[in-house]
Design a protein around this motif. Structure first.
Motif, PDB file in Angstrom:
ATOM      1  N   GLU A 157      67.615  46.772 -28.692  1.00 36.78           N
ATOM      2  CA  GLU A 157      68.674  45.764 -28.775  1.00 36.78           C
ATOM      3  C   GLU A 157      69.937  46.253 -28.095  1.00 36.78           C
ATOM      4  OE1 GLU A 157      71.059  43.150 -32.154  1.00 36.78           O
ATOM      5  OE2 GLU A 157      69.547  44.638 -32.731  1.00 36.78           O
ATOM      6  N   ASN A 158      70.291  47.530 -28.343  1.00 30.09           N
ATOM      7  CA  ASN A 158      71.490  48.089 -27.717  1.00 30.09           C
ATOM      8  C   ASN A 158      71.362  48.102 -26.199  1.00 30.09           C
ATOM      9  OD1 ASN A 158      72.652  48.494 -30.191  1.00 30.09           O
ATOM     10  ND2 ASN A 158      72.052  50.635 -30.344  1.00 30.09           N
ATOM     11  N   TRP A 159      70.179  48.382 -25.700  1.00 30.42           N
ATOM     12  CA  TRP A 159      69.944  48.441 -24.258  1.00 30.42           C
ATOM     13  C   TRP A 159      70.106  47.059 -23.626  1.00 30.42           C
ATOM     14  CZ3 TRP A 159      65.464  46.519 -21.576  1.00 30.42           C
ATOM     15  CH2 TRP A 159      65.430  46.882 -20.228  1.00 30.42           C
ATOM     16  N   ILE A 160      69.554  46.049 -24.255  1.00 29.16           N
ATOM     17  CA  ILE A 160      69.686  44.688 -23.736  1.00 29.16           C
ATOM     18  C   ILE A 160      71.147  44.246 -23.785  1.00 29.16           C
ATOM     19  CG2 ILE A 160      69.069  42.271 -24.133  1.00 29.16           C
ATOM     20  CD1 ILE A 160      66.380  43.228 -25.182  1.00 29.16           C
ATOM     21  N   THR A 161      71.811  44.596 -24.878  1.00 29.78           N
ATOM     22  CA  THR A 161      73.227  44.242 -25.006  1.00 29.78           C
ATOM     23  C   THR A 161      74.053  44.899 -23.924  1.00 29.78           C
ATOM     24  OG1 THR A 161      72.972  44.023 -27.412  1.00 29.78           O
ATOM     25  CG2 THR A 161      75.214  44.273 -26.560  1.00 29.78           C
ATOM     26  N   TYR A 162      73.746  46.155 -23.606  1.00 27.10           N
ATOM     27  CA  TYR A 162      74.492  46.876 -22.569  1.00 27.10           C
ATOM     28  C   TYR A 162      74.347  46.188 -21.213  1.00 27.10           C
ATOM     29  CZ  TYR A 162      75.651  50.455 -19.138  1.00 27.10           C
ATOM     30  OH  TYR A 162      76.185  51.122 -18.061  1.00 27.10           O
ATOM     31  N   ILE A 163      73.141  45.789 -20.859  1.00 24.68           N
ATOM     32  CA  ILE A 163      72.917  45.109 -19.584  1.00 24.68           C
ATOM     33  C   ILE A 163      73.708  43.804 -19.524  1.00 24.68           C
ATOM     34  CG2 ILE A 163      71.190  43.987 -18.132  1.00 24.68           C
ATOM     35  CD1 ILE A 163      71.032  47.017 -18.100  1.00 24.68           C
ATOM     36  N   ALA A 164      73.699  43.059 -20.633  1.00 17.64           N
ATOM     37  CA  ALA A 164      74.453  41.804 -20.684  1.00 17.64           C
ATOM     38  C   ALA A 164      75.948  42.061 -20.570  1.00 17.64           C
ATOM     39  CB  ALA A 164      74.129  41.056 -21.975  1.00 17.64           C
ATOM     40  N   GLU A 165      76.435  43.117 -21.214  1.00 21.40           N
ATOM     41  CA  GLU A 165      77.858  43.446 -21.143  1.00 21.40           C
ATOM     42  C   GLU A 165      78.262  43.871 -19.728  1.00 21.40           C
ATOM     43  OE1 GLU A 165      78.578  44.958 -25.760  1.00 21.40           O
ATOM     44  OE2 GLU A 165      78.297  46.411 -24.149  1.00 21.40           O
ATOM     45  N   CYS A 166      77.394  44.590 -19.037  1.00 21.59           N
ATOM     46  CA  CYS A 166      77.668  44.961 -17.646  1.00 21.59           C
ATOM     47  C   CYS A 166      77.825  43.720 -16.776  1.00 21.59           C
ATOM     48  CB  CYS A 166      76.541  45.842 -17.098  1.00 21.59           C
ATOM     49  SG  CYS A 166      76.449  47.496 -17.825  1.00 21.59           S
ATOM     50  N   ALA A 167      76.937  42.753 -16.971  1.00 22.67           N
ATOM     51  CA  ALA A 167      77.017  41.503 -16.204  1.00 22.67           C
ATOM     52  C   ALA A 167      78.297  40.747 -16.528  1.00 22.67           C
ATOM     53  CB  ALA A 167      75.797  40.638 -16.499  1.00 22.67           C
ATOM     54  N   PHE A 168      78.670  40.737 -17.812  1.00 18.91           N
ATOM     55  CA  PHE A 168      79.904  40.062 -18.234  1.00 18.91           C
ATOM     56  C   PHE A 168      81.129  40.725 -17.600  1.00 18.91           C
ATOM     57  CE2 PHE A 168      83.490  40.291 -21.220  1.00 18.91           C
ATOM     58  CZ  PHE A 168      83.849  38.947 -21.291  1.00 18.91           C
ATOM     59  N   CYS A 169      81.176  42.052 -17.636  1.00 16.65           N
ATOM     60  CA  CYS A 169      82.317  42.773 -17.074  1.00 16.65           C
ATOM     61  C   CYS A 169      82.422  42.556 -15.565  1.00 16.65           C
ATOM     62  CB  CYS A 169      82.197  44.269 -17.383  1.00 16.65           C
ATOM     63  SG  CYS A 169      82.434  44.685 -19.120  1.00 16.65           S
ATOM     64  N   LEU A 170      81.296  42.590 -14.870  1.00 18.86           N
ATOM     65  CA  LEU A 170      81.323  42.404 -13.424  1.00 18.86           C
ATOM     66  C   LEU A 170      81.867  41.013 -13.079  1.00 18.86           C
ATOM     67  CD1 LEU A 170      78.776  43.671 -10.890  1.00 18.86           C
ATOM     68  CD2 LEU A 170      79.568  41.328 -10.689  1.00 18.86           C
ATOM     69  N   ALA A 171      81.424  40.005 -13.807  1.00 16.42           N
ATOM     70  CA  ALA A 171      81.901  38.644 -13.549  1.00 16.42           C
ATOM     71  C   ALA A 171      83.393  38.530 -13.832  1.00 16.42           C
ATOM     72  CB  ALA A 171      81.118  37.650 -14.408  1.00 16.42           C
ATOM     73  N   LEU A 172      83.836  39.097 -14.952  1.00 15.46           N
ATOM     74  CA  LEU A 172      85.240  38.982 -15.344  1.00 15.46           C
ATOM     75  C   LEU A 172      86.155  39.748 -14.393  1.00 15.46           C
ATOM     76  CD1 LEU A 172      86.521  37.456 -17.704  1.00 15.46           C
ATOM     77  CD2 LEU A 172      86.693  39.618 -18.938  1.00 15.46           C
ATOM     78  N   LEU A 173      85.672  40.856 -13.846  1.00 16.71           N
ATOM     79  CA  LEU A 173      86.483  41.648 -12.922  1.00 16.71           C
ATOM     80  C   LEU A 173      86.490  41.063 -11.515  1.00 16.71           C
ATOM     81  CD1 LEU A 173      85.324  45.205 -14.032  1.00 16.71           C
ATOM     82  CD2 LEU A 173      87.639  44.309 -14.282  1.00 16.71           C
TER      83      LEU A 173
END
Length: 289
Positions: A2-18
């Motif tokens: 679960e943590n691994w999937i969450t990390y990938i999703a958070e990376c995508a979120f950060c890239l979009a927001l930046l």
């Protein structure tokens, strides 16, 4: 898992927001080198920020809250439902994500091998100059460079060799191929994220702007150089890894060449990365793990 999937999703979120503020604020400025570094920083921060946790301020739970939590735990154990549905969804998402990673990685490897085999194929002669290998091809191909190799057709070498070589040498001097490699890795890991593909295209444009600027600074006539770009606008690119002479939009490149230089104070807009990075860290810290 679960943590691994969450990390990938958070990376995508950060890239979009930046990336979105960059797209709106900076992509039309003439700070080509700054824009290049900003895009590299955005991709790196998108993987780093989710790993940074901000300490949360916690308060002691009231007795009734503790009792409620204990009763919920007992109900879960009695019913025998320990998140089985969540586990199945996580497994499904993991399989889909890893399948995309493998497919994208295999395509990248294939493209890289195809490029490495294409460079010596049909080569009339090879000349080394200042550590750069120039490969002259018999076929009428679009000039391109990769690492310290430049590929050019015999016709282009005889007619416009000086200007084309200046352009490709600028790509090599600026280490643009390393940018392409790094972004290719990010594309593999974030293949599902449309913003990484937008960012990669933006970087491709910035590479061409930077190389064009280097050529014009050598004293090349701007109108003659723009005419050369127009002549070479047609033709397929050899590889996504190669810095092709006809990469990027023709209109964008000419517009950037004749555009008035941006005000130096406009560089202050790059400071947007600081508050947006802070927002990313806060959002990632508060997301469920």
């Amino acid at each position: 898992m679960e943590n691994w999937i969450t990390y990938i999703a958070e990376c995508a979120f950060c890239l979009a927001l930046l990336y979105l503020p960059f797209w709106g604020l900076l992509r039309k400025d003439t700070f080509f080198q700054f824009n290049r570094y900003a895009l590299l920083a955005i991709t790196a921060l998108s993987f780093i920020l989710p790993l940074i946790s901000i300490p949360e301020i916690t308060t002691p739970l009231a007795e009734n809250e503790i009792l409620s939590i204990q009763l919920d735990d007992i109900n879960v154990i009695v019913n025998g439902k320990v998140g089985s549905e969540n586990i199945s969804w996580q497994m499904f998402l993991s399989i889909v994500y890893l399948s995309g990673v493998v497919a994208c990685l295999l395509y990248k490897i294939y493209d890289l091998i195809r490029l490495a085999r294409f460079i010596p194929r049909g080569c009339l002669w090879t000349h080394q100059e200042n550590g750069i290998h120039i490969h002259c091809h018999v076929h009428d191909i679009v000039p391109f460079s990769w690492m310290n190799h430049i590929v050019i057709s015999e016709k282009d070498y005889e007619e416009n060799g000086h200007n084309i070589l200046l352009h490709e040498q600028a790509h090599i001097a600026c280490c643009h191929s390393w940018d392409v490699l790094w972004l290719s890795l990010v594309e593999v890991l974030q293949w599902f994220n449309p913003f990484i593909w937008m960012l990669s295209k933006e970087m491709q444009d910035v590479h061409e702007y930077e190389a064009d600027l280097c050529v014009l600074r050598k004293g090349i006539n701007a109108k003659d150089y723009q005419l050369l770009i127009i002549q070479k606008a047609a033709g397929p690119s050899s590889s996504a890894f190669a810095n092709g002479f006809n990469h990027s939009s023709l209109k964008k490149r000419i517009t950037m060449m004749i555009k008035e230089k941006s005000n130096p104070w406009a560089r202050a807009k790059y400071l947007y990365l600081l508050p947006v990075a802070a927002i990313c860290m806060i959002a990632c810290t508060q997301s469920p793990k």
